[in-house]
Design a protein around this motif. Structure first.
Motif, PDB file in Angstrom:
ATOM      1  N   PRO A 488      43.790  49.365  37.124  1.00  9.67           N
ATOM      2  CA  PRO A 488      42.888  48.677  38.061  1.00  9.67           C
ATOM      3  C   PRO A 488      41.471  48.489  37.523  1.00  9.67           C
ATOM      4  O   PRO A 488      40.583  48.076  38.264  1.00  9.67           O
ATOM      5  CB  PRO A 488      42.882  49.616  39.268  1.00  9.67           C
ATOM      6  N   ARG A 489      41.243  48.781  36.261  1.00  6.98           N
ATOM      7  CA  ARG A 489      39.884  48.736  35.695  1.00  6.98           C
ATOM      8  C   ARG A 489      39.872  47.803  34.492  1.00  6.98           C
ATOM      9  O   ARG A 489      40.793  47.826  33.667  1.00  6.98           O
ATOM     10  CB  ARG A 489      39.461  50.149  35.294  1.00  6.98           C
ATOM     11  N   SER A 490      38.828  46.991  34.379  1.00  6.26           N
ATOM     12  CA  SER A 490      38.692  46.096  33.232  1.00  6.26           C
ATOM     13  C   SER A 490      37.478  46.508  32.405  1.00  6.26           C
ATOM     14  O   SER A 490      36.485  47.014  32.931  1.00  6.26           O
ATOM     15  CB  SER A 490      38.543  44.641  33.686  1.00  6.26           C
ATOM     16  N   TYR A 491      37.580  46.279  31.105  1.00  5.33           N
ATOM     17  CA  TYR A 491      36.464  46.537  30.187  1.00  5.33           C
ATOM     18  C   TYR A 491      36.361  45.330  29.266  1.00  5.33           C
ATOM     19  O   TYR A 491      37.280  45.038  28.487  1.00  5.33           O
ATOM     20  CB  TYR A 491      36.716  47.813  29.392  1.00  5.33           C
ATOM     21  N   ILE A 492      35.259  44.600  29.364  1.00  3.14           N
ATOM     22  CA  ILE A 492      35.009  43.408  28.562  1.00  3.14           C
ATOM     23  C   ILE A 492      33.753  43.648  27.741  1.00  3.14           C
ATOM     24  O   ILE A 492      32.731  44.102  28.261  1.00  3.14           O
ATOM     25  CB  ILE A 492      34.847  42.163  29.452  1.00  3.14           C
ATOM     26  N   ALA A 493      33.833  43.359  26.441  1.00  2.00           N
ATOM     27  CA  ALA A 493      32.695  43.670  25.566  1.00  2.00           C
ATOM     28  C   ALA A 493      32.547  42.614  24.483  1.00  2.00           C
ATOM     29  O   ALA A 493      33.527  42.003  24.045  1.00  2.00           O
ATOM     30  CB  ALA A 493      32.888  45.044  24.929  1.00  2.00           C
ATOM     31  N   LYS A 531      34.552  46.930  35.354  1.00  2.00           N
ATOM     32  CA  LYS A 531      34.758  46.522  36.745  1.00  2.00           C
ATOM     33  C   LYS A 531      36.024  47.156  37.299  1.00  2.00           C
ATOM     34  O   LYS A 531      37.094  47.078  36.694  1.00  2.00           O
ATOM     35  CB  LYS A 531      34.851  45.001  36.857  1.00  2.00           C
ATOM     36  N   GLU A 532      35.866  47.812  38.431  1.00  2.00           N
ATOM     37  CA  GLU A 532      37.009  48.326  39.173  1.00  2.00           C
ATOM     38  C   GLU A 532      37.608  47.198  40.001  1.00  2.00           C
ATOM     39  O   GLU A 532      36.887  46.322  40.498  1.00  2.00           O
ATOM     40  CB  GLU A 532      36.589  49.475  40.086  1.00  2.00           C
ATOM     41  N   LEU A 533      38.931  47.223  40.157  1.00  2.00           N
ATOM     42  CA  LEU A 533      39.602  46.169  40.906  1.00  2.00           C
ATOM     43  C   LEU A 533      39.070  46.059  42.336  1.00  2.00           C
ATOM     44  O   LEU A 533      38.952  44.963  42.893  1.00  2.00           O
ATOM     45  CB  LEU A 533      41.118  46.432  40.927  1.00  2.00           C
ATOM     46  N   SER A 534      38.690  47.216  42.886  1.00  2.00           N
ATOM     47  CA  SER A 534      38.218  47.228  44.274  1.00  2.00           C
ATOM     48  C   SER A 534      36.736  46.876  44.404  1.00  2.00           C
ATOM     49  O   SER A 534      36.243  46.677  45.519  1.00  2.00           O
ATOM     50  CB  SER A 534      38.458  48.611  44.892  1.00  2.00           C
ATOM     51  N   ALA A 535      36.020  46.790  43.277  1.00  2.00           N
ATOM     52  CA  ALA A 535      34.581  46.534  43.326  1.00  2.00           C
ATOM     53  C   ALA A 535      34.302  45.040  43.375  1.00  2.00           C
ATOM     54  O   ALA A 535      35.069  44.217  42.869  1.00  2.00           O
ATOM     55  CB  ALA A 535      33.890  47.155  42.118  1.00  2.00           C
TER      56      ALA A 535
END
Length: 858
Positions: A488-493, A531-535
């Motif tokens: 449920p968490r994304s990390y973009i860099a 970003k958390e999916l719920s955020a």
């Protein structure tokens, strides 16, 4: 402290100006008595110790010493005193009898018998060159079987300390000594050997991977790993032969047979590999490709997989304080990777690999000579793994499903006017999926997509008439774009980097005093978002770093017995301000077989806290960054540490071969560290500045020997004590083994068979606290110790074809239940980041290598 940067800049400009514009200085001549080439070396070295002497050249026949004066005032009486002090009479002074008698027997220029022995044979107007001198060439067979000149090989007669060094063409000339016909040849990476010279003419001494002696053409077997006895730093040289002992599919897998480096995984899901040295993770190492920045920033961990093992010609592994020339980021040491050069490699090299897990890899190296000056090479790597497997039935893939494609096109130029250069471009494209089995309903999936471009340019020039002086420029640029999802968490860099380094090197007065100086700049632009999916919004972290700097490194060498390298650099970070990096390396050769080193220095770096701890995303832990109210990366301070240590290397004879015993101790002390705290709360991970102490003590003993020819044995034991002051108090750094024992052995037959095996024992490791978890989701405080066994069998047919069959983790040891709450990956207790042992079981692989030898087409 801006004055220090200004001072270094002025020093650099002054030194550069003085050397570039050096004019022909005044010369004088004096008569000095002597009789042979050994006398020549002794007289010239004594003259060079005199202030005011830039160069010295003594002619054996005329006995005239020609002195080129430097700008400093020359005391003629002191010059004569220095020469007579080593045993040689001059036109003004006479050496004492005591000093004269200490000369070598062939140098007794007052002795009528010695004078007669050096005179030309009766009936000849002059003694033939072959009778008076032994001339020859030292060469090395490269991958194509061609003879390549070796620069800097040491040649001397047995029991004689003074000798010769091979020149830029591999050539040497050494005066013969009556009654002595045993020649000692030594070079870094090869067994030193004593050769019988019982004939005239020139000799060709060839160093290669063979193991035969053939009359005048002498061939030595090269060591797969060697330790320099001449460098001030503690440097191990790993050659291609070391990598061929295992599958070595990438840089991350190149240290399986090297006890100084530990390799493991960051977590039980993504398959990301990491390495450690001195008990500290790879970001504290400075990893360079041909002395330019490589795996750093967003690629600090992932970048270890961006270099294929088949591309690597060799690795220099420097433990402790390194050179200031390559930057300020090194704390525990430096790993420099040398790729195959298009003018040295075989025209075509193909490597294919497959394993029982369904992983397939292919590597193709193609090299082409356009003419004598221009060469180009293409290095390609492809990897695919699409087989789904779940051996431990936890519902998660044992290995990620991946597609990799990486390619390099490089060009190399070598002119005839002292100019040389190289340029290249590299593209990396990775698509990876891991996590739960895809056929499950609403699986927890980790996706990773990386697109990375790199380009570089290196130029250098050796000044005509001054071969000791050169200048070089290095430039590189990198663009790294990464998109990742972890459940449920994304990390973009994204990272964009520029690097430039100008280096000038020369001597001060004479070759005993050398220096390197220059200026550099490192520019990095980062943008990271989590970003958390719920955020509704992502947490975004951006930073822009500009770091110009200047450096000066001085090297003093007293023959082969003592070397000191002292370096100082000053850099200005646009957010952290000015900082200074001093480093010192000392080397003392107690004798030819025993070398003692001491090193110390400072390092500073900006931590990329998420990319360097990517395994934490394979969990449900909350990420908490305890930032200060300051405009710095993540609101945290820079990491600063001092490292110091000592090593002892002793090479001693063991029958027909020699053994190498290495002992080392290193201490790393952090002034500030970004503490990564998994202990405060099992459902969170904290990042904060160090408040207290953090240190590492590392002790290692290693012995390499050959019980019989072609059977190599390497044994080692290492102890690491790594402690950090956390919120809960001082604790051992988690998931780091205090103890490790290591055994590697290999045997090679004369008809192309090779067998290698590596057995390592890993001591227990502290596991971060999980005591507040439900009982089913709790782990022990410490892991058990365990053994790992790897092995490989290979068969070669000539220089072209080779097949290999190997196995990893042959004892099939696995960490039980490596994933906490694998049955509830979207729950609060899910954690796959606490990995202390092998996650995958026994793995068998097979592969082949093909080399098209011969000349490159033009």
């Amino acid at each position: 402290m801006k004055w220090l940067l200004t001072l270094l800049s002025l020093l650099w400009l002054s030194t550069f100006h003085n050397n570039i514009n050096a004019q022909n200085d005044e010369t004088i001549q004096i008569w000095v008595d002597g009789i042979c080439g050994m006398c020549k070396d002794r007289i010239e070295n004594a003259a060079l110790t005199t202030i005011g002497v830039r160069f010295a050249d003594w002619d054996v026949e005329s006995k005239q010493l020609t002195i080129t004066k430097s700008p400093e005032p020359l005391d003629i009486n002191q010059l004569h005193a220095n020469i007579t002090g080593v045993g040689h009479d001059t036109e003004l002074q006479k050496a004492t009898e005591e000093v004269y008698q200490a000369l070598h027997a062939c140098c007794k220029y007052r002795d009528e018998a010695v004078i007669a022995a050096h005179k030309p044979a009766e009936g000849n107007s002059e003694q033939s060159s072959d009778e008076k001198y032994l001339k020859g060439v030292i060469v090395e067979e490269n991958a194509k079987g061609d003879a390549v000149p070796l620069i800097g090989a040491n040649i001397r007669w047995l029991n004689v300390n003074e000798g010769a060094v091979s020149d830029s063409e591999g050539g040497f000339e050494i005066e013969r000594i009556e009654g002595v016909n045993q020649l000692v040849v030594s070079y870094i990476g090869y067994e030193s050997d004593t050769l019988l010279i019982d004939q005239g003419g020139e000799v060709v001494i060839t160093l290669s991977d063979a193991v035969t002696l053939d009359e005048v053409k002498v061939t030595h077997r090269r060591k797969s790993t060697s330790v320099s006895f001449l460098e001030a730093g503690n440097i191990q040289y790993l050659s291609e032969d070391e990598f061929l002992k295992a599958a070595c599919c990438s840089l991350a897998e190149s240290f399986e047979t090297t006890p100084s480096v530990d390799a493991s995984f960051t977590d039980a899901v993504t398959g990301t590999r990491k390495i450690e040295m001195l008990g500290l993770a790879s970001p504290y190492l400075q990893i360079t490709r041909e002395n330019m920045p490589d795996a750093r920033g967003l690629s600090a961990l992932y970048g270890l997989d961006f270099t294929a093992g088949a591309w690597i010609e060799g690795i220099q592994l420097n433990t402790g304080a390194g050179s200031v020339v390559n930057g300020f980021e090194s704390i525990t040491g430096q790993i420099n990777v040398e790729l195959w050069k298009p003018d040295k490699a075989v025209p075509v090299y193909l490597n294919l690999y497959g394993n029982a897990m369904g992983r397939l890899e292919g590597n193709l190296n193609v090299n082409h000579a356009l003419n004598e000056e221009w060469h180009t090479g293409l290095l390609l790597h492809a990897k695919s793994q699409q087989r789904e497997s779940d051996r431990n039935d936890d519902g998660f893939l044992d290995n990620p499903l991946t597609n990799h494609f990486i390619g390099i096109n490089r060009w190399r130029f070598k002119g005839k006017n002292g100019w040389m250069g190289q340029a290249g471009i590299k593209g990396t494209f990775i698509d990876s999926q891991s996590g739960q089995m895809p056929d499950l309903e609403s699986p927890w999936i980790a996706d990773r997509n990386v697109n990375r471009w790199e380009g570089w340019l290196k130029t250098g020039h050796v000044f005509e008439g001054r071969p000791y002086a050169s200048m070089g420029f290095q430039f590189s640029a990198a663009y790294h774009d990464q998109e990742s999802d972890f459940g449920p968490r994304s990390y973009i860099a994204n990272q964009q980097s520029l690097y430039g380094n100008f280096i000038y090197q020369s001597i001060i007065g004479d070759s005993k005093h050398q220096f390197k100086t220059g200026m550099s700049i490192q520019v990095d632009e980062y943008e990271e978002s989590i970003k958390e999916l719920s955020a509704t919004e992502a947490d975004t972290y951006t930073r822009s770093e500009w770091v110009p700097g200047a450096f000066f490194e001085y090297t003093y060498g007293k023959g082969e017995s003592f070397t000191a390298v002292a370096g100082l650099r000053a850099d200005h970070h646009n957010q952290y301000g000015l900082f200074v990096t001093p480093r010192l390396n000392l080397r003392y050769a107690i004798n030819e077989q025993l070398v003692w080193r001491v090193s110390g220095g400072r390092g500073q770096r900006t931590a990329s806290i998420f990319a360097e701890n990517i395994g934490l995303f394979a969990s449900s832990r909350n990420i908490i960054v305890e930032s200060k109210e300051q405009d710095t990366p993540y609101g945290l301070d820079a990491e600063v540490a001092w490292n110091g240590g000592t090593t002892l290397n002793w090479e001693f004879p063991t029958g027909k071969t020699s053994a190498l015993l290495s002992l080392s101790y290193f201490h790393t002390h952090f002034i500030n560290q970004i503490v990564v705290d998994f202990d405060e709360d099992p459902q969170s991970v904290y990042f904060y500045n160090l408040d207290g102490r953090s240190f590492s003590n590392s002790i290692q003993g290693q012995i390499d020997f050959e019980p019989i020819p072609r059977w190599s044995v390497r044994m080692a034991y290492r102890y690491n004590d790594v402690e950090v002051d956390y919120k809960k108090g001082r604790l051992q750094k988690p998931l780091v083994s205090n103890h490790r024992a290591f055994l590697n052995t290999g045997y090679e037959t004369q008809n192309g068979w090779k067998i290698d095996g590596t057995l390592s024992w890993q001591g227990e490791r502290r596991i971060p606290s999980t005591e507040s978890n439900p009982s089913d989701y709790q782990l022990d405080t410490y892991s058990p110790s365990f053994f790992l066994l790897n092995g490989q069998l290979s068969k070669a047919w000539g220089d072209q074809w080779e097949i290999y069959l190997g196995g990893e983790n042959l004892l099939d040891f696995r960490q039980e239940n490596p994933i906490i709450a694998s049955d509830d990956p979207f729950g609060a207790y899910f954690d796959a980041s606490l990995v202390w042992g092998p996650v995958f079981g026994r793995n068998v692989y097979i592969g082949m290598r093909y080399r098209l030898t011969g000349e490159q087409k033009k």
